[in-house]
Write a protein that holds these residues in place. Structure first.
Motif, PDB file in Angstrom:
ATOM      1  N   VAL A 154     -18.516  18.412   3.484  1.00 47.36           N
ATOM      2  CA  VAL A 154     -17.527  19.013   4.377  1.00 47.36           C
ATOM      3  C   VAL A 154     -16.684  20.011   3.586  1.00 47.36           C
ATOM      4  CG1 VAL A 154     -15.646  18.586   6.000  1.00 47.36           C
ATOM      5  CG2 VAL A 154     -17.476  16.895   5.738  1.00 47.36           C
ATOM      6  N   PHE A 155     -16.612  21.249   4.074  1.00 42.16           N
ATOM      7  CA  PHE A 155     -15.851  22.306   3.421  1.00 42.16           C
ATOM      8  C   PHE A 155     -14.505  22.475   4.115  1.00 42.16           C
ATOM      9  CE2 PHE A 155     -20.354  23.235   2.984  1.00 42.16           C
ATOM     10  CZ  PHE A 155     -20.486  23.416   1.618  1.00 42.16           C
ATOM     11  N   ASN A 156     -13.441  22.324   3.346  1.00 38.19           N
ATOM     12  CA  ASN A 156     -12.069  22.533   3.832  1.00 38.19           C
ATOM     13  C   ASN A 156     -11.752  21.682   5.063  1.00 38.19           C
ATOM     14  OD1 ASN A 156      -9.537  23.810   3.437  1.00 38.19           O
ATOM     15  ND2 ASN A 156      -9.993  25.284   5.040  1.00 38.19           N
ATOM     16  N   GLY A 157     -12.384  20.532   5.170  1.00 42.32           N
ATOM     17  CA  GLY A 157     -12.117  19.623   6.279  1.00 42.32           C
ATOM     18  C   GLY A 157     -12.618  20.091   7.630  1.00 42.32           C
ATOM     19  N   LYS A 158     -13.385  21.191   7.662  1.00 45.82           N
ATOM     20  CA  LYS A 158     -13.805  21.757   8.951  1.00 45.82           C
ATOM     21  C   LYS A 158     -15.309  21.912   9.066  1.00 45.82           C
ATOM     22  CE  LYS A 158      -9.487  24.323   9.270  1.00 45.82           C
ATOM     23  NZ  LYS A 158      -8.860  25.643   9.204  1.00 45.82           N
ATOM     24  N   LYS A 159     -15.864  22.721   8.188  1.00 42.98           N
ATOM     25  CA  LYS A 159     -17.286  23.040   8.299  1.00 42.98           C
ATOM     26  C   LYS A 159     -18.123  21.962   7.611  1.00 42.98           C
ATOM     27  CE  LYS A 159     -20.600  26.741   7.522  1.00 42.98           C
ATOM     28  NZ  LYS A 159     -20.852  28.038   6.901  1.00 42.98           N
ATOM     29  N   ARG A 160     -19.072  21.416   8.350  1.00 40.94           N
ATOM     30  CA  ARG A 160     -19.916  20.333   7.850  1.00 40.94           C
ATOM     31  C   ARG A 160     -21.331  20.834   7.579  1.00 40.94           C
ATOM     32  NH1 ARG A 160     -19.968  14.682   8.886  1.00 40.94           N
ATOM     33  NH2 ARG A 160     -18.018  14.972   9.997  1.00 40.94           N
ATOM     34  N   LYS A 161     -21.874  20.405   6.437  1.00 35.66           N
ATOM     35  CA  LYS A 161     -23.258  20.744   6.102  1.00 35.66           C
ATOM     36  C   LYS A 161     -24.014  19.442   5.823  1.00 35.66           C
ATOM     37  CE  LYS A 161     -26.111  23.132   2.697  1.00 35.66           C
ATOM     38  NZ  LYS A 161     -26.128  23.828   1.404  1.00 35.66           N
ATOM     39  N   PHE A 162     -25.013  19.170   6.644  1.00 34.59           N
ATOM     40  CA  PHE A 162     -25.827  17.966   6.457  1.00 34.59           C
ATOM     41  C   PHE A 162     -26.636  18.099   5.165  1.00 34.59           C
ATOM     42  CE2 PHE A 162     -30.000  15.966   6.938  1.00 34.59           C
ATOM     43  CZ  PHE A 162     -29.611  14.641   7.044  1.00 34.59           C
ATOM     44  N   LEU A 163     -26.628  17.050   4.334  1.00 36.58           N
ATOM     45  CA  LEU A 163     -27.372  17.082   3.069  1.00 36.58           C
ATOM     46  C   LEU A 163     -28.682  16.308   3.137  1.00 36.58           C
ATOM     47  CD1 LEU A 163     -24.513  16.636   0.422  1.00 36.58           C
ATOM     48  CD2 LEU A 163     -25.629  18.745   1.160  1.00 36.58           C
TER      49      LEU A 163
END
Length: 198
Positions: free
Chosen positions: A105-114
């Motif tokens: 999660v980037f900056n509490g907003k954008k999520r990237k599934f790993l």
């Protein structure tokens, strides 16, 4: 399949200062993007008129100069845009029916599934503080060790655990920062015989 659901996050312990760094780098990147847009908008017609009067090496030099500045501005935008993603990171762990799903999660907003770690493909689980951790990762390359935590030390009431996972790409060691509850879910799903206690 076992019916189970559990969610947890590993949040940066330096969240406030990292949020500021993230915002500063974000603003700098936007400034370079706007500068590139202004460069294109205001200079394009002037450059076209100027270039039409040039020939040969003068024309080539003028084009290189114009596109060179544009390329530098765009490159600086992407550089700072990429740099900001190193700050204010967190990781979400979701355990659902014998699968552990990990997202960045980037900056509490954008999520990237790993990745989704399936219980039947987990080879070993243990605590990073145990001797088994050093022995286990001794043969792993740096690329095969994936840190799924933003912290160097675990937060209060949490621990660092490792999960050795096998896939078509080979073996990978995942390092997570979690509470005992998540560890229990993963151990129960993978099998207690895969849990290293020492």
């Amino acid at each position: 399949m076992r019916e189970a659901f559990y969610e947890e996050s590993a949040i940066s312990r330096k969240g406030a200062s990292e949020a500021k760094k993230y915002m500063i780098l974000h603003v700098i990147s936007i400034v370079f993007l706007v500068a590139a847009a202004i460069h294109i908008f205001f200079s394009f017609s002037a450059v076209i008129g100027y270039i039409s009067k040039l020939k040969g090496l003068q024309l080539a030099f003028a084009l290189v100069q114009w596109f060179g500045l544009l390329a530098v501005l765009v490159a600086l935008f992407f550089l700072f845009w990429k740099m900001k993603k190193r700050y204010n990171l967190s990781y979400d762990y979701t355990f659902v029916e014998d699968e552990l799903r990990i997202s960045k999660v980037f900056n509490g907003k954008k999520r990237k599934f790993l990745i989704t770690l399936k219980a039947d493909q987990i080879l070993k689980i243990g605590l990073c503080e145990n001797d088994s951790f050093e022995r286990t990762i001794a043969g792993f390359s740096k690329k095969a060790i994936v840190y799924c935590t933003p912290n160097e030390e675990p937060a209060e009431e949490k621990m660092f655990i490792y999960i050795i996972y096998t896939s078509t790409l080979g073996k990978t060691a995942y390092i997570l920062e979690c509470r005992e509850m998540l560890l229990n879910y993963v151990v129960r799903a993978a099998g207690r015989n895969k849990f290293e206690t020492r």
